[in-house]
Design a protein around this motif. Structure first.
Motif, short mmCIF file in Angstrom:
data_model
loop_
_atom_site.label_atom_id
_atom_site.label_comp_id
_atom_site.label_asym_id
_atom_site.label_seq_id
_atom_site.Cartn_x
_atom_site.Cartn_y
_atom_site.Cartn_z
N MET A 95 -5.18 -6.62 -0.63
CA MET A 95 -4.55 -5.29 -0.65
C MET A 95 -5.60 -4.25 -1.01
O MET A 95 -6.28 -4.35 -2.04
N PRO A 96 -5.81 -3.24 -0.16
CA PRO A 96 -6.78 -2.22 -0.51
C PRO A 96 -6.32 -1.42 -1.70
O PRO A 96 -5.15 -1.43 -2.06
N LYS A 97 -7.26 -0.71 -2.31
CA LYS A 97 -6.89 0.09 -3.47
C LYS A 97 -5.87 1.14 -3.08
O LYS A 97 -5.78 1.55 -1.92
N PRO A 98 -5.01 1.59 -4.03
CA PRO A 98 -3.94 2.52 -3.70
C PRO A 98 -4.47 3.75 -2.98
O PRO A 98 -5.54 4.27 -3.28
N LEU A 99 -3.71 4.22 -2.00
CA LEU A 99 -4.07 5.39 -1.22
C LEU A 99 -3.33 6.60 -1.76
O LEU A 99 -2.23 6.48 -2.28
N THR A 100 -3.89 7.76 -1.61
CA THR A 100 -3.17 8.99 -1.93
C THR A 100 -2.73 9.61 -0.62
O THR A 100 -3.44 9.56 0.38
N LEU A 101 -1.55 10.18 -0.63
CA LEU A 101 -1.04 10.76 0.61
C LEU A 101 0.00 11.81 0.34
O LEU A 101 0.56 11.89 -0.72
N ALA A 110 -7.16 3.77 6.93
CA ALA A 110 -7.47 2.88 5.81
C ALA A 110 -6.28 1.98 5.49
O ALA A 110 -6.46 0.81 5.13
N LEU A 111 -5.07 2.50 5.63
CA LEU A 111 -3.88 1.69 5.40
C LEU A 111 -3.84 0.49 6.34
O LEU A 111 -3.47 -0.62 5.95
#
Length: 349
Positions: free
Chosen positions: A1-7, A216-217
């Motif tokens: 799981m990639p690091k948390p994304l901001t959106l 990236a997601l």
């Protein structure tokens, strides 16, 4: 799981054409689905239920949850919805978000849309516990398919059809969830999402975070990943645009795509009824037909439910729905939203 994304939910993205979007959508269901009732003329659809509104409660800012109680209710699978017939006669579609195994009640939730067509306001302000309501369905045009991995993207109330999917995933399934909303207080089922998803969920509110990096997601997802998205048009378009070629998109919108404009009037023949009508540029086939056949069955008026599907005998169709398969589009249309590309259209009705 990639690091948390901001959106923040994307709101201005250009919509893909319907044709391009359909090429990227897979509709094969994991479970066999019951055959839908065929379109009818002049009589109501079958499978209507009379259910008691057992609970009407606010679960987030601007969101109410309804629990509709009965006995021996038809079973459903994740992604299914029901038609709720309101006291005013308006019919609205809501995704089932409770337990598919519970045959004693259906659970739905709806957000108040202040500038909408009136259905959500009626649900929020006029419905009360103890009332009896007509419910049609359930029907499923957004089924969970078998896939090696999943990515779920929900915008606000769009979490409702996805929540039962998350609960139904077998242990060990590879999946992740992106859940966004205007504020955390406006996001229903947030605590349950956190409990179900843990670190597989990225939860972001518009008023706190920046723009999402959708590439990236989707980075590194396995070939054949099923991407499920439910939310407003901007989010749906952005997800479709960023979708890798190795993934399949399963999309449920809040509203049909806006028409491209430039509509013109055309002639409409109702072959079995022996009537010829004119559909004006600023109206719909459904409105024209109902002036002649006032008992014609219809429901959502947005191209989602399939109630008004009719067989086309002659003419070129301008499909504007989000429901029919490519095979169904060959000789049928949803007359609430779709029109004619030709000067004349003949329906088998």
């Amino acid at each position: 799981m990639p690091k948390p994304l901001t959106l923040a939910l994307v709101t201005g993205a250009a919509l893909l054409t319907r044709r391009a979007l359909r090429r990227r959508v897979r509709t094969s269901p994991l479970w066999p689905l019951p055959a839908l009732d065929p379109p009818v003329s002049g009589r109501p659809r079958s499978r209507a239920l009379r259910l008691r509104l057992a609970a009407h409660e606010t679960i987030a800012d601007g969101v109410v949850q309804l629990r509709l109680a009965g006995a021996g209710l038809p079973r459903w699978e994740p992604g299914a919805h029901v038609d709720l017939v309101l006291p005013s006669g308006l019919v609205r579609q809501y995704s089932l978000c409770g337990d598919p195994g519970d045959t004693s009640c259906y659970t739905v939730a709806t957000r108040l849309v202040a500038d909408g067509r009136g259905g959500s306001r009626e649900v929020h302000e006029r419905l009360a516990e103890g009332m009896e309501l007509e419910v049609r369905g359930p029907r499923n045009r957004f089924p969970l398919v078998d896939a090696p991995a999943y990515v779920f993207v929900a915008g606000g109330i769009g979490i409702t059809p996805l929540l039962p999917m998350l609960r139904a995933l077998p242990e060990g399934t590879a999946w992740r969830l992106l859940y966004g909303g205007r504020t955390r207080a406006s996001m229903p089922y947030l605590e349950e999402v956190r409990a179900l998803a843990g670190d597989r969920a990225t939860v972001v509110a518009d008023d706190e975070d920046g723009r999402v990096d959708l590439p990236a997601l989707f980075a590194g997802i396995p070939e054949g990943t099923a991407v499920y998205c439910c939310g407003p048009d901007g989010l749906a378009a952005a997800v479709a645009e960023a979708l890798p070629g190795t993934a399949t998109l399963h999309l449920e919108r809040f509203a049909p795509p806006a028409a491209a404009g430039g509509d013109t009037a055309f002639e409409l023949e109702l072959r079995r009824s022996g009537r010829t009508l004119t559909v004006p540029a600023g109206s719909t086939v459904l409105a024209a037909v109902r002036r002649e056949l006032p008992d014609l069955a219809y429901s959502c008026e947005q191209g989602f439910c399939g109630t008004c599907q009719q067989r086309v005998l002659e003419g070129e169709i301008d499909h504007r729905d989000e429901l029919l398969t490519d095979a169904e589009r060959q000789n049928s249309m949803l007359i609430c939203v779709s029109r004619a590309r030709s000067d004349r259209l003949v329906l088998d009705m």
